[in-house]
Each structure stands twice: as structure tokens, then as C-alpha cells.
Motif scaffolding. Sequence first.
Motif, PDB file in Angstrom:
ATOM      1  N   GLU A 127       8.011   3.659  67.891  1.00 56.75           N
ATOM      2  CA  GLU A 127       7.123   4.743  68.311  1.00 56.75           C
ATOM      3  C   GLU A 127       7.860   6.081  68.292  1.00 56.75           C
ATOM      4  O   GLU A 127       7.298   7.109  67.870  1.00 56.75           O
ATOM      5  CB  GLU A 127       6.580   4.456  69.709  1.00 56.75           C
ATOM      6  CG  GLU A 127       5.683   5.550  70.279  1.00 56.75           C
ATOM      7  CD  GLU A 127       4.447   5.818  69.440  1.00 56.75           C
ATOM      8  OE1 GLU A 127       3.879   6.925  69.575  1.00 56.75           O
ATOM      9  OE2 GLU A 127       4.050   4.939  68.657  1.00 56.75           O
ATOM     10  N   GLN A 128       9.117   6.080  68.742  1.00 62.88           N
ATOM     11  CA  GLN A 128       9.902   7.314  68.711  1.00 62.88           C
ATOM     12  C   GLN A 128      10.107   7.789  67.275  1.00 62.88           C
ATOM     13  O   GLN A 128      10.027   8.990  66.994  1.00 62.88           O
ATOM     14  CB  GLN A 128      11.252   7.089  69.399  1.00 62.88           C
ATOM     15  CG  GLN A 128      11.146   6.915  70.907  1.00 62.88           C
ATOM     16  CD  GLN A 128      12.472   6.561  71.547  1.00 62.88           C
ATOM     17  OE1 GLN A 128      13.400   6.082  70.878  1.00 62.88           O
ATOM     18  NE2 GLN A 128      12.587   6.786  72.846  1.00 62.88           N
ATOM     19  N   LEU A 129      10.372   6.842  66.377  1.00 64.76           N
ATOM     20  CA  LEU A 129      10.541   7.189  64.966  1.00 64.76           C
ATOM     21  C   LEU A 129       9.244   7.742  64.386  1.00 64.76           C
ATOM     22  O   LEU A 129       9.254   8.714  63.622  1.00 64.76           O
ATOM     23  CB  LEU A 129      10.991   5.955  64.183  1.00 64.76           C
ATOM     24  CG  LEU A 129      11.172   6.140  62.666  1.00 64.76           C
ATOM     25  CD1 LEU A 129      12.233   7.189  62.382  1.00 64.76           C
ATOM     26  CD2 LEU A 129      11.540   4.815  62.007  1.00 64.76           C
ATOM     27  N   ARG A 130       8.126   7.133  64.755  1.00 65.28           N
ATOM     28  CA  ARG A 130       6.830   7.603  64.267  1.00 65.28           C
ATOM     29  C   ARG A 130       6.549   9.025  64.748  1.00 65.28           C
ATOM     30  O   ARG A 130       6.091   9.877  63.976  1.00 65.28           O
ATOM     31  CB  ARG A 130       5.722   6.665  64.743  1.00 65.28           C
ATOM     32  CG  ARG A 130       4.355   6.938  64.127  1.00 65.28           C
ATOM     33  CD  ARG A 130       3.300   6.004  64.695  1.00 65.28           C
ATOM     34  NE  ARG A 130       3.006   6.331  66.071  1.00 65.28           N
ATOM     35  CZ  ARG A 130       2.123   7.280  66.442  1.00 65.28           C
ATOM     36  NH1 ARG A 130       1.471   7.983  65.523  1.00 65.28           N
ATOM     37  NH2 ARG A 130       1.893   7.516  67.709  1.00 65.28           N
ATOM     38  N   GLN A 131       6.839   9.281  66.033  1.00 62.98           N
ATOM     39  CA  GLN A 131       6.630  10.618  66.579  1.00 62.98           C
ATOM     40  C   GLN A 131       7.538  11.637  65.895  1.00 62.98           C
ATOM     41  O   GLN A 131       7.118  12.757  65.582  1.00 62.98           O
ATOM     42  CB  GLN A 131       6.890  10.616  68.090  1.00 62.98           C
ATOM     43  CG  GLN A 131       5.850   9.882  68.907  1.00 62.98           C
ATOM     44  CD  GLN A 131       4.494  10.573  68.881  1.00 62.98           C
ATOM     45  OE1 GLN A 131       4.389  11.774  68.650  1.00 62.98           O
ATOM     46  NE2 GLN A 131       3.441   9.808  69.106  1.00 62.98           N
ATOM     47  N   HIS A 132       8.789  11.237  65.666  1.00 63.78           N
ATOM     48  CA  HIS A 132       9.739  12.134  65.001  1.00 63.78           C
ATOM     49  C   HIS A 132       9.276  12.448  63.582  1.00 63.78           C
ATOM     50  O   HIS A 132       9.365  13.594  63.124  1.00 63.78           O
ATOM     51  CB  HIS A 132      11.123  11.488  64.974  1.00 63.78           C
ATOM     52  CG  HIS A 132      12.194  12.362  64.396  1.00 63.78           C
ATOM     53  ND1 HIS A 132      12.536  13.587  64.945  1.00 63.78           N
ATOM     54  CD2 HIS A 132      13.003  12.201  63.312  1.00 63.78           C
ATOM     55  CE1 HIS A 132      13.499  14.141  64.220  1.00 63.78           C
ATOM     56  NE2 HIS A 132      13.796  13.322  63.227  1.00 63.78           N
ATOM     57  N   THR A 133       8.763  11.433  62.894  1.00 64.47           N
ATOM     58  CA  THR A 133       8.262  11.629  61.531  1.00 64.47           C
ATOM     59  C   THR A 133       7.072  12.582  61.517  1.00 64.47           C
ATOM     60  O   THR A 133       6.977  13.466  60.656  1.00 64.47           O
ATOM     61  CB  THR A 133       7.854  10.277  60.914  1.00 64.47           C
ATOM     62  OG1 THR A 133       8.993   9.409  60.885  1.00 64.47           O
ATOM     63  CG2 THR A 133       7.338  10.461  59.495  1.00 64.47           C
TER      64      THR A 133
END
Length: 201
Positions: A127-133
Amino acid sequence: MFKPNILVVDDERFFTSLIADILKESYHISIANNGFEALDKLKKGSIDLILLDILMPDMDGYETCKQIKLSERGHDIPVIFLTIKNEIEDELHGFSLGAVDYITKPISPPIVKARVATHIALAKAHEQLRQHTLELELLVAERTVELTREITEKQKAYEKLHYLANYDPLTQLPNRNLFNERLAYAYKLAKRNNSSFFSYY
């Protein structure tokens, strides 16, 4: 202290109570005794991970998992199957439906805790990676708009300067600068082609 929400789905109440006792110190536990109840709880609350029994009446774990993954709210929720089945074909079928792991019965409390903690951490990282993307994509889109605007403004400024340099502001007719520019171009073209040209003015 924040506690992730775990949904335990099993038609055996003794087993759901056992899982709840194992995990209650670190997680909020919700119980569903069949697939239909699990889907209903998914619609009403926030779920971070689902422990799902396979052998249940009416709607088995496979079909329940399929419905969870087809739903908007359940698509990204990690599902761990709880089962007495340990055949490779069964595991492959579960993975094909979107499950992330298997825990076989009879369960081992340390294994349950470790598997749940691992997949909660992986889901959080995802989820953190998705938000960062998404944030990066937004920044790129904003910068693209800015660059496009800057290029457009520079192009307009260049065209305005070129016009002012080559046209009379009162008559709007070409001036001597434009004549000299085109004369120089014609001369270069004639020289390149080894030809001659005439100019009348």
C-alpha cells in the motif's frame, strides 16, 4: 496503539475462538461462520487480512475467496486459507483464486502469528508503494503541464519577437530585416545548387 483488523471465517465455532485467542493481543478480530456472513462483514467494515476455512457448507472457502477478490473492497485484502487439505493441487487452486498463503490444521499458534504478521507487513508495504507511485505520477503529470505551458509561452514570445523584428508595426508589412533574411537564404540556396538568382527592389 493501532491494531489491524483480522476476519476469521470458519463454520466451527471452537476453531474461530481458538484463532481469536491466538491473535487478540495484536489484532482486532471479527468472526464469520460462513462465506455469506464473511462477504457481509466485508461490505460493512475495514478488513486488513482474512483467515478463511476451505471446507464450509453452502459456500466453500474457494467460492468465498473468489467472491472476495471480485469485490472492490476485497480485491487487495490478503487471504490465508485454513485447511486440513495439504495436496499441491488444492494449494495451487487456492493461489489461482488470489490466496496468498495456506495454514494447515491442526494449527500451530507460532505459525499462525508468523504468517499473519508477515502478510500484514507485506500488505502495508504494498500500500505504501502504491501511494508513493500515485504521488510520483501526480508530480510527473503536474511537471508535464508546467513544462508544456513554459514551452508554449516561449514559443509565443519567440514568434512575437520574430514578427516585431521583421514587420513594420504601423503598416504590418515586411520590413528590410525580413527582406535581408530571405535574400541571404536565397543566396545560400543558389550557391548550394550552383545556380544564380536575380533580385528586384
